[in-house]
Scaffold this active site. Structure first.
Site, PDB file in Angstrom:
ATOM      1  N   ARG A 212      32.146  40.495  49.254  1.00  0.00           N
ATOM      2  CA  ARG A 212      33.333  41.304  48.968  1.00  0.00           C
ATOM      3  C   ARG A 212      34.556  40.413  48.850  1.00  0.00           C
ATOM      4  O   ARG A 212      34.592  39.288  49.371  1.00  0.00           O
ATOM      5  CB  ARG A 212      33.545  42.366  50.034  1.00  0.00           C
ATOM      6  CG  ARG A 212      33.912  41.853  51.400  1.00  0.00           C
ATOM      7  CD  ARG A 212      34.230  42.983  52.372  1.00  0.00           C
ATOM      8  NE  ARG A 212      33.121  43.912  52.532  1.00  0.00           N
ATOM      9  CZ  ARG A 212      33.130  45.161  52.053  1.00  0.00           C
ATOM     10  NH1 ARG A 212      34.199  45.630  51.417  1.00  0.00           N
ATOM     11  NH2 ARG A 212      32.099  45.953  52.228  1.00  0.00           N
ATOM     12  N   GLY A 233      30.670  34.204  45.636  1.00  0.00           N
ATOM     13  CA  GLY A 233      31.647  34.234  46.707  1.00  0.00           C
ATOM     14  C   GLY A 233      32.723  35.287  46.508  1.00  0.00           C
ATOM     15  O   GLY A 233      32.782  35.990  45.493  1.00  0.00           O
ATOM     16  N   HIS A 234      33.619  35.362  47.487  1.00  0.00           N
ATOM     17  CA  HIS A 234      34.649  36.398  47.470  1.00  0.00           C
ATOM     18  C   HIS A 234      35.679  36.162  46.359  1.00  0.00           C
ATOM     19  O   HIS A 234      36.003  35.041  46.002  1.00  0.00           O
ATOM     20  CB  HIS A 234      35.342  36.524  48.834  1.00  0.00           C
ATOM     21  CG  HIS A 234      35.937  35.249  49.354  1.00  0.00           C
ATOM     22  ND1 HIS A 234      36.240  35.075  50.675  1.00  0.00           N
ATOM     23  CD2 HIS A 234      36.275  34.101  48.741  1.00  0.00           C
ATOM     24  CE1 HIS A 234      36.757  33.881  50.855  1.00  0.00           C
ATOM     25  NE2 HIS A 234      36.787  33.266  49.692  1.00  0.00           N
ATOM     26  N   ASN A 235      36.152  37.267  45.791  1.00  0.00           N
ATOM     27  CA  ASN A 235      37.176  37.278  44.751  1.00  0.00           C
ATOM     28  C   ASN A 235      36.728  36.631  43.437  1.00  0.00           C
ATOM     29  O   ASN A 235      37.554  36.294  42.598  1.00  0.00           O
ATOM     30  CB  ASN A 235      38.465  36.603  45.235  1.00  0.00           C
ATOM     31  CG  ASN A 235      39.090  37.337  46.408  1.00  0.00           C
ATOM     32  OD1 ASN A 235      38.849  36.976  47.560  1.00  0.00           O
ATOM     33  ND2 ASN A 235      39.862  38.371  46.140  1.00  0.00           N
ATOM     34  N   SER A 253      36.984  32.832  44.237  1.00  0.00           N
ATOM     35  CA  SER A 253      38.059  32.892  43.242  1.00  0.00           C
ATOM     36  C   SER A 253      37.708  32.202  41.926  1.00  0.00           C
ATOM     37  O   SER A 253      38.597  31.826  41.150  1.00  0.00           O
ATOM     38  CB  SER A 253      39.349  32.291  43.815  1.00  0.00           C
ATOM     39  OG  SER A 253      39.761  33.006  44.968  1.00  0.00           O
TER      40      SER A 253
END
Length: 334
Positions: A212, A233-235, A253
């Site tokens: 998330r 991974g996140h974002n 990211s």
């Protein structure tokens, strides 16, 4: 299906017996009577017992009982095989061992298998299948006609579109890997309170993890296909119609735009941007913050494929160069 029906389906030129019955899709060399096979080259230099063969335009079909000429035999084969071998369907039922929250909304024709849990405020669209051991958290949306294979976890506040396939062991919405060091050097967890959005027609392979967002969202675009054992991974934002092969690791990211192809075991540092149309070869390493332009890329650190080939050729010549230098040194000493 009959051969003529397959020809109509794929828009091909039928040669030979159009009434022959086809029951299965098979590999060219091992096919038997009643099978459909395909070949991607125009020279048919091997034999097959298949009742019907999909071949490239311009192929000599004189040795075939029934043949269909098409521009892309592999694509045509995939379309026909989808009808010859449809996905396994499940009846609309809820297993008595399933635990469904009172406020959960279950659509029509939904299959819910053994030991499935669906949390408060969650919804499951019409015709979807939640197979054994699946866990749907609170306030999760699963769209229509999805197939969620056994032991998948979709955590709280995540969203899955329509016609999505999640294979066994997929985890959607686990906390991202984010920490901040404090004054004494201990790691303090950064909030992981965002979400995951999976758009329509996505397929995600077994044991892949989509974390998330920390504060925002992790998004997988429509039509994207992700292989087994991939870490997102996140974002991270992955665009539409991307293909990502097994064991790839994508740091936080990262932005991967539409229509990208990522080989197996590629490693992405954080804040990378992969522009639309880029192709990254297997085991490449992409350093943090790198912008990967359209075209073919390979190596660690990543570089355009032509440059990688030149460097690889030079590295292979180091042994010969060393031998030459050693010989020159001996001559000088003499």
């Amino acid at each position: 299906m009959k051969a003529r029906e397959i020809a109509d389906l794929v828009g091909g030129e039928l040669h030979g017996d159009g009434e022959v019955h086809i029951f299965r899709a098979s590999e060219f060399m091992t096919a038997h009577i009643g099978s459909l096979a395909f070949l991607e080259k125009t020279e048919v230099d091997s034999m097959t017992e298949a009742s019907c063969v999909l071949l490239p335009l311009g192929t000599d079909t004189s040795g075939c009982n029934s043949a269909i000429l098409v521009k892309n035999p592999k694509l045509a084969f995939a379309k026909a095989a989808a009808l010859l071998h449809p996905p396994k369907s499940r009846p609309a039922e809820i297993h008595p061992s399933a635990v469904i929250a009172e406020e959960a909304r279950i659509g029509e024709g939904v299959f819910i298998g053994a030991f499935v849990t669906v949390g408060e405020g969650s919804s499951v669209g019409d015709g979807s299948q939640l197979r054994a051991g699946t866990k749907i958290g609170d306030n999760v949306h699963v769209g229509a006609n999805c197939v969620i294979h056994p032991n998948v976890t979709i955590d709280d506040h995540c969203s899955v579109g329509e016609n999505v396939i999640l294979h066994s062991g997929v985890v959607i919405g686990a906390d991202g890997f984010g920490y901040v060091k404090d004054e004494v050097g201990d790691y303090v967890k950064f909030p992981q309170i965002g979400t995951v959005v999976i758009e329509d027609n996505v397929e995600i392979g077994a044991n892949t993890c989509i974390d998330r967002g920390a504060l925002g969202e992790t998004r997988i675009g429509a039509g994207t296909k992700i292989d087994n054992l991939v870490q997102v991974g996140h974002n991270v934002s992955i665009g539409e119609r991307c293909v990502i092969a097994a064991q790839t690791g994508i740091s936080g990211s990262v932005i991967i735009e539409d229509d990208c192809v990522i080989g197996g075991q590629v490693g992405f540092g954080d804040h990378v941007r992969v522009q639309s149309g880029a192709i990254i070869g297997s085991q490449a390493g992409v350093l943090p913050g790198k912008i990967v332009r359209p075209g073919a890329w390979w190596g660690t650190p990543i570089q355009p494929l032509d440059e990688y080939k030149k460097l690889n050729a030079q590295l292979k010549g180091i042994g010969r160069l060393k031998a030459s230098v050693d010989e020159l040194r001996k001559k000088i000493e003499r």
